[in-house]
Enzyme design. Structure first.
Site, PDB file in Angstrom:
ATOM      1  N   CYS A   4       0.840  -1.204   0.000  1.00  0.00           N
ATOM      2  CA  CYS A   4       0.000   0.000   0.000  1.00  0.00           C
ATOM      3  C   CYS A   4       0.873   1.251   0.000  1.00  0.00           C
ATOM      4  O   CYS A   4       2.097   1.175  -0.009  1.00  0.00           O
ATOM      5  CB  CYS A   4      -0.911  -0.001   1.222  1.00  0.00           C
TER       6      CYS A   4
ATOM      7  N   CYS B 214       3.468   1.457   2.680  1.00  0.00           N
ATOM      8  CA  CYS B 214       4.691   0.688   2.383  1.00  0.00           C
ATOM      9  C   CYS B 214       5.626   1.510   1.502  1.00  0.00           C
ATOM     10  O   CYS B 214       6.844   1.527   1.714  1.00  0.00           O
ATOM     11  CB  CYS B 214       4.338  -0.620   1.664  1.00  0.00           C
TER      12      CYS B 214
ATOM     13  N   ASP C 191     -14.373  11.552 -20.399  1.00  0.00           N
ATOM     14  CA  ASP C 191     -13.846  12.063 -21.664  1.00  0.00           C
ATOM     15  C   ASP C 191     -15.012  12.152 -22.648  1.00  0.00           C
ATOM     16  O   ASP C 191     -16.003  11.421 -22.505  1.00  0.00           O
ATOM     17  CB  ASP C 191     -12.768  11.096 -22.170  1.00  0.00           C
TER      18      ASP C 191
ATOM     19  N   ASP D  50     -11.161   6.555 -23.360  1.00  0.00           N
ATOM     20  CA  ASP D  50     -10.941   5.447 -24.301  1.00  0.00           C
ATOM     21  C   ASP D  50      -9.654   5.581 -25.098  1.00  0.00           C
ATOM     22  O   ASP D  50      -9.302   4.687 -25.857  1.00  0.00           O
ATOM     23  CB  ASP D  50     -12.119   5.351 -25.279  1.00  0.00           C
TER      24      ASP D  50
ATOM     25  N   ASP E 152      -5.861   9.667 -22.753  1.00  0.00           N
ATOM     26  CA  ASP E 152      -6.507   9.613 -21.442  1.00  0.00           C
ATOM     27  C   ASP E 152      -5.687   8.821 -20.429  1.00  0.00           C
ATOM     28  O   ASP E 152      -6.011   8.830 -19.231  1.00  0.00           O
ATOM     29  CB  ASP E 152      -7.898   8.952 -21.560  1.00  0.00           C
TER      30      ASP E 152
END
Length: 746
Positions: free
Chosen positions: A16, A19, A432, A631, A635
């Site tokens: 995580c 860490c 988007d 898509d 992005d």
């Protein structure tokens, strides 16, 4: 300036954001390190400086993690090594599970079926001593990482699931060995062993960790796909000669030739030629852009038609594509983890259990029967043993695995187990425009005819003219003609007019198709219809003028149409309490038209890829939990930066790999389905954690000896075994209830 030596390490055991912080702090404290950062997604650390690799590895291992030196400097090789390490880690956890359960399962079955687990005779001592040695081997090998993790937590003054497991299994083994070797020291009713508890806990929690690794997904695939977009070579003109050279050898100022169909190798400025370039990987917009002298080119974009010669302005890690790769890597490594619920509970539960154990021992020592010290030791250790539930390690992974399967039934592919949990907490969804809300493909939306022209006849002539064209909008016109089954006719004297349009002759008619500038240059009067063209532009449509014999015959409106179910899906997201924002690289006029059409109040236009990620970051800085849906390659940084990235499955591979969740139907309804399934999964995880703890928590008072004054009973090993079995059955059964969950459609 000489570049600093660079070292890459693969890290094992990081789970995580906490860490990551510990690892970076440890690395930066090593003498000679100038800068160190960790990418959690790739489980790798990057270090600049003169520090010895052995010292870096020692620093990592000293805080409870494992590190290995990456030998290759190649980015693709680094990713391959990271994937290989993940696979090895998964197989190691599965092997640990098999070895542990091979001992623990038969022992537990033996106890549950009424086998003798008390120490009364020398023969029993001998037999259980052998079992004790085998259990010790399980703790040393399959269970080693729990103990090293617990030590690391102790150094950091925290308690995690590793602490609970190490404390419970270690205490169970130590107590059982003392009973086996020194039975006379313990009251007769307390001379039972818990070796099966140690082995079962180690085995089942390792199984849970293996399931987590599989659920986590291979996030490095996004970067691998982006690297694949780079050209391998460039055709450089030096001293009048053209030579193909490796991309790494291209220098700023080099003259580079790029031919039709080739990827542009580095960023640069056009000095000769004219072409249309597909920049959708950068901008997300489907229409190719006309490029002539003075225009800027970006690495990774695709040259469509003509030949271009350009001067290299940015090479290597400075190109636009390299910066996108870097942004994706940084966003992945900085993305905050949701946090392990089991660890959160353990951080409170472990200290509480230890206090109960101490309180129990003190009570027995001062107020219990003789031998008081023996009873005190028994009560304290049995409290610690019963407190460690073997189902704890299965509670989260089991729900996630079932939730991932349920999502797949609805066309939602979850690539990351944490994303399934995080989606439940989203309060902002960034969408988007192109390819997400809209189809992502230009289409003829209307044909406005003048001078008594017939619509089909006009379309037939326009399509015939465009049949020989590589104009950006040609395919949309040809598709419209095909849908109406219009036969194309032969066009003579066809010619493309760069930046303007096309012209040709059909039978005796002279045809012109293009923009306003073309009409003015050719003397076509468009004054009466300019207001219509302006209105179309304000509606997000591109007006294309068509003239026959220099008389305006029609204006074709070409647009990227909104998907059929986008409006309903966006309304559904808003009903779920999400603030929906549209983000696009398109102009403000088109953006407003689409936003109004689908019912989105907030939108941001003219946004470049790097700015998309920054906008997401800004929303997060306001305290929002942000989802991003897109898509395109453009992005990817924003998808990686978001708390949860959703990729439209009909989009690019890079977007899909950068995101946490892929919507295979290409519909925004998939987002609402994913959020509903996420909330159900999170509820299920909490129920599982309750189920994992409840039997053991109920057993703690018995272990502490509350029943002894009334019944003379201390904790029976069969009770402990039954608690373990019941908690595991509860977790597995409850997780499978998720299979019947159905997201509400309204």
């Amino acid at each position: 300036m000489t570049a600093l030596p660079h070292t890459d390490l693969l890290i094992d055991g990081a789970k995580c954001a906490g860490c990551v912080k510990k690892i970076e702090t440890a690395l930066n404290s090593v003498p000679g390190v100038q800068q160190a950062s960790m990418n959690l997604a790739q489980r790798s650390a990057s270090i600049d400086g003169t520090a010895n690799p052995d010292e870096l590895i020692y620093a990592i291992e000293n805080i409870g993690y494992k590190a290995t030196l990456v030998q290759s400097e190649n980015e693709a090789d680094l990713l391959a090594e990271s994937e290989q390490a993940d696979t090895h880690h998964y197989r190691q956890r599965m092997r640990d599970m098999v070895l542990s359960l091979a001992l623990g399962a038969p022992l537990m079955l033996y106890g549950v079926l009424g086998g003798e687990m008390m120490i009364h005779t020398p023969a029993q001592q001998m037999g259980w001593s052998i079992v004790g040695v085998l259990t010790l081997l399980v703790l040393i090998f399959p269970g080693r990482h729990f103990f090293t993790g617990a030590l690391a937590s102790l150094r950091n003054r925290t308690a995690t699931m590793d602490t609970l497991i190490a404390l419970g299994t270690g205490t169970a083994w130590l107590y059982s060995m003392l009973v086996t070797l020194l039975p006379g020291f313990f009251p007769e009713q307390a001379r039972h062993v818990y070796f099966e508890a140690s082995a079962m806990i180690i085995g089942l929690v390792n199984l849970g960790l293996a399931l987590e690794i599989r659920a986590r997904g291979r996030t490095s695939q996004a970067i691998k796909r982006l690297i694949g977009l780079q050209a391998k070579t460039a055709r450089v003109i030096r001293n009048g000669e053209e030579t193909d050279i490796p991309l790494a050898q291209v220098q700023v100022g080099d003259q580079v030739r790029v031919r039709p169909g080739e990827k542009i190798p580095v960023d640069g400025d056009v000095v000769e030629g004219h072409s249309s370039v597909d920049e959708s990987m950068l901008t997300g917009e489907p229409m190719p852009v006309e490029k002539s002298v003075g225009a800027e080119l970006a690495a990774g974009t695709l040259n469509k038609t003509g030949t271009l010669i350009f001067t290299a302005t940015r090479v290597g890690k400075d190109t636009a594509l390299a910066r996108i790769i870097d942004m994706v890597k940084r966003a992945q490594s900085s993305k905050p983890a949701i946090g392990r619920l089991a660890d959160k509970i353990s951080s409170v539960f472990v200290p509480a259990v230890m206090l109960i154990a101490v309180a129990s021992a003190v009570t027995w020592f001062f107020f219990g029967p003789q031998p008081a010290l023996s009873f005190a030791l028994v009560s304290a250790t049995t409290v610690l043993i019963i407190a460690c539930p073997c189902a704890l390690g299965l509670a989260t992974p089991m729900s996630i695995m079932v939730g991932v399967g349920k999502a797949a039934e609805h066309g939602v592919l979850i690539r990351n187990g944490e994303a399934l949990q995080s989606a439940a907490h989203l309060d902002v969804m960034v969408l988007d425009k192109t390819g997400t809300i809209t189809e992502g493909k230009p289409a003829v939306s209307a044909i406005h005819v003048f001078a008594n022209q017939d619509e089909n006849t006009v379309l037939q002539k326009v399509a015939s003219l465009e049949a020989g064209s590589e104009h950006a909008l040609a395919q949309a016109i040809l598709d419209a003609a095909k849908q109406r089954s219009l036969a194309l006719q032969a066009v003579r004297e066809f010619s493309a007019l760069p930046g303007l349009g096309v012209r040709g002759k059909l039978q005796s008619e002279s045809l012109l198709l293009g923009n306003k500038k073309l009409m003015i240059e050719q003397g076509v009067n468009i004054t009466a219809h300019e207001a219509l063209a302006q209105r179309l532009a304000e509606q997000g449509q591109t007006p294309v003028y068509f003239a026959i014999d220099k008389q305006l015959a029609a204006i074709l409106a070409i647009a990227d149409p909104v998907k059929a179910d986008s409006i309903a899906a966006i309304q559904r997201l808003q009903r779920q309490g999400l603030r929906v924002i549209m983000l696009t690289g398109d102009n403000a006029v088109t953006a407003k038209a689409i936003a109004d059409q689908v019912g989105i109040a907030e939108f941001l236009a003219d946004v470049l890829p790097q700015h998309k990620a920054e906008k997401v970051q800004a929303l997060q800085a306001e305290g929002n939990v942000v989802g991003m849906t897109g898509d395109g390659i453009n992005d990817a940084p924003a998808l990686a930066q978001a708390d949860v990235g959703f990729a439209i499955g009909t989009g690019t591979d890079v977007a899909i790999e950068s995101a946490d969740i892929a919507l295979m139907r290409g519909s925004l309804h998939g987002i609402a389905d994913a959020i509903a399934i996420s909330k159900a999964t999170l509820r299920n995880i909490r129920q599982n954690l309750f189920g994992a703890f409840i039997y053991n928590v109920a057993g703690i008072p018995i272990a502490a000896g509350v029943l002894f004054p009334f019944t003379g009973m201390l904790l029976n090993p069969v009770v402990a075994g039954a608690a373990m079995a019941l908690s595991s059955v509860t977790v597995v059964s409850n997780a499978n209830r998720l299979r019947w969950f159905k997201p509400a459609q309204h």
